[in-house]
Design an enzyme around this catalytic site. Structure first.
Site, PDB file in Angstrom:
ATOM      1  N   ASP A 183      48.852  -4.606  43.843  1.00 52.73           N
ATOM      2  CA  ASP A 183      49.144  -5.785  42.836  1.00 52.73           C
ATOM      3  C   ASP A 183      50.239  -6.422  43.208  1.00 52.73           C
ATOM      4  O   ASP A 183      50.148  -7.289  44.196  1.00 52.73           O
ATOM      5  CB  ASP A 183      49.297  -5.193  41.310  1.00 52.73           C
ATOM      6  CG  ASP A 183      49.333  -5.877  40.288  1.00 52.73           C
ATOM      7  OD1 ASP A 183      48.881  -6.992  40.396  1.00 52.73           O
ATOM      8  OD2 ASP A 183      50.342  -5.774  39.361  1.00 52.73           O
ATOM      9  N   ARG A 217      41.113   6.282  31.982  1.00 52.85           N
ATOM     10  CA  ARG A 217      41.063   6.922  33.307  1.00 52.85           C
ATOM     11  C   ARG A 217      39.853   7.448  33.837  1.00 52.85           C
ATOM     12  O   ARG A 217      39.508   7.487  34.809  1.00 52.85           O
ATOM     13  CB  ARG A 217      42.202   7.818  33.346  1.00 52.85           C
ATOM     14  CG  ARG A 217      43.488   7.251  33.726  1.00 52.85           C
ATOM     15  CD  ARG A 217      44.496   8.230  34.189  1.00 52.85           C
ATOM     16  NE  ARG A 217      45.807   8.029  33.949  1.00 52.85           N
ATOM     17  CZ  ARG A 217      46.711   7.418  34.570  1.00 52.85           C
ATOM     18  NH1 ARG A 217      46.161   6.607  35.796  1.00 52.85           N
ATOM     19  NH2 ARG A 217      47.880   7.341  34.366  1.00 52.85           N
TER      20      ARG A 217
HETATM   21  P1  IMP Z   1      52.361  -2.986  42.258  1.00 52.42           P
HETATM   22  O1  IMP Z   1      53.780  -1.974  42.441  1.00 52.42           O
HETATM   23  O2  IMP Z   1      52.707  -3.902  41.422  1.00 52.42           O
HETATM   24  O3  IMP Z   1      51.486  -3.314  43.646  1.00 52.42           O
HETATM   25  O4  IMP Z   1      51.223  -1.972  41.213  1.00 52.42           O
HETATM   26  C1  IMP Z   1      50.977  -1.003  41.589  1.00 52.42           C
HETATM   27  C2  IMP Z   1      50.687   0.037  40.590  1.00 52.42           C
HETATM   28  O5  IMP Z   1      50.617  -0.699  39.131  1.00 52.42           O
HETATM   29  C3  IMP Z   1      49.479   0.495  40.756  1.00 52.42           C
HETATM   30  O6  IMP Z   1      49.420   1.780  41.637  1.00 52.42           O
HETATM   31  C4  IMP Z   1      48.973   0.788  39.072  1.00 52.42           C
HETATM   32  O7  IMP Z   1      49.451   1.893  38.918  1.00 52.42           O
HETATM   33  C5  IMP Z   1      49.614  -0.370  38.650  1.00 52.42           C
HETATM   34  N1  IMP Z   1      48.525  -1.425  38.135  1.00 52.42           N
HETATM   35  C6  IMP Z   1      48.546  -2.611  38.898  1.00 52.42           C
HETATM   36  N2  IMP Z   1      47.697  -3.398  38.384  1.00 52.42           N
HETATM   37  C7  IMP Z   1      46.751  -2.427  37.498  1.00 52.42           C
HETATM   38  C8  IMP Z   1      45.630  -2.703  36.712  1.00 52.42           C
HETATM   39  O8  IMP Z   1      44.998  -3.774  36.902  1.00 52.42           O
HETATM   40  N3  IMP Z   1      45.248  -1.729  36.158  1.00 52.42           N
HETATM   41  C9  IMP Z   1      45.884  -0.598  35.971  1.00 52.42           C
HETATM   42  N4  IMP Z   1      47.082  -0.457  36.649  1.00 52.42           N
HETATM   43  C10 IMP Z   1      47.240  -1.335  37.474  1.00 52.42           C
END
Ligand code: IMP
Ligand code: MG
Length: 173
Positions: free
Chosen positions: A100, A162
């Site tokens: 993300d 989940r």
């Molecule tokens: P980042 O650190 O922002 O890249 O986000 C990573 C973590 O956020 C992932 O491992 C997920 O646990 C959570 N996450 C990000 N986007 C989503 C989504 O659309 N659905 C569910 N979990 C998400």
């Protein structure tokens, strides 16, 4: 309030097919260890690893949780399970459910480098490129998706959804 999209974003057959081709590519890389970031990647890890299925391939788990303002660069990511890792000199495939902002994967890769693996290759099931706030790109991506919050196939919303076999988008009800 949120509700699921009327149709899955990715159904079980689409996921199956993509995992099959991904696994063939990954098999050729001869990794020593799959390191899976819990909890969201548990189904992806299980389905992918049994398709790679080479005798010496090990599985290990790590837990990453973000806190604070998670959509800002350098958001804090708490990592547990590093102490018991045995990755020195090993070719590591790091797996997460979704990329993300990029904070989680970037923090994980940086933290793992201290343990002197031979290499770290990254793989995510889903990639939301438009949400990226740090410079990070996964080596292997299952599906590029739009900026939607998704659940199912391991991914949750407040720990719900989940266990769904498909990936669904959450929409405002
Ligand atoms: P980042 O650190 O922002 O890249 O986000 C990573 C973590 O956020 C992932 O491992 C997920 O646990 C959570 N996450 C990000 N986007 C989503 C989504 O659309 N659905 C569910 N979990 C998400
Ligand atoms: Mg996660």
């Amino acid at each position: 309030m949120y509700k699921l999209s009327s149709e899955p974003l990715l159904n079980a057959q689409q996921i199956d097919r993509r995992l099959e081709s991904l696994a063939q590519e990954l098999k050729a890389c001869n990794f020593d260890v799959i390191l899976s970031a819990l909890t969201g990647s548990y189904i992806f890890t299980a389905d992918l690893s049994r398709r790679i299925a080479t005798p010496k391939l090990r599985i290990a788990f790590i837990k990453a949780s973000s806190y604070g303002e998670s959509d800002k660069p350098n958001a804090k990511v708490h990592i547990s399970g590093l102490e018991s890792l045995d990755i020195k000199g090993k070719r590591v495939l790091l797996i997460d459910d979704i990329l993300d902002t990029g904070n989680t994967m970037k923090s994980l890769v940086e933290a793992l480098a201290d343990y002197k693996p031979a290499s770290i290759t990254t793989c995510v099931l889903l990639n939301k490129e438009s949400r990226r706030v740090v410079d990070f790109h996964a080596d292997f991506v299952g599906f590029d998706i739009e900026d939607k919050f998704v659940v199912g196939y391991g991914l949750d919303y407040a720990n719900d959804y989940r266990t769904f076999p498909e990936v669904w988008a959450l929409e405002e009800a």
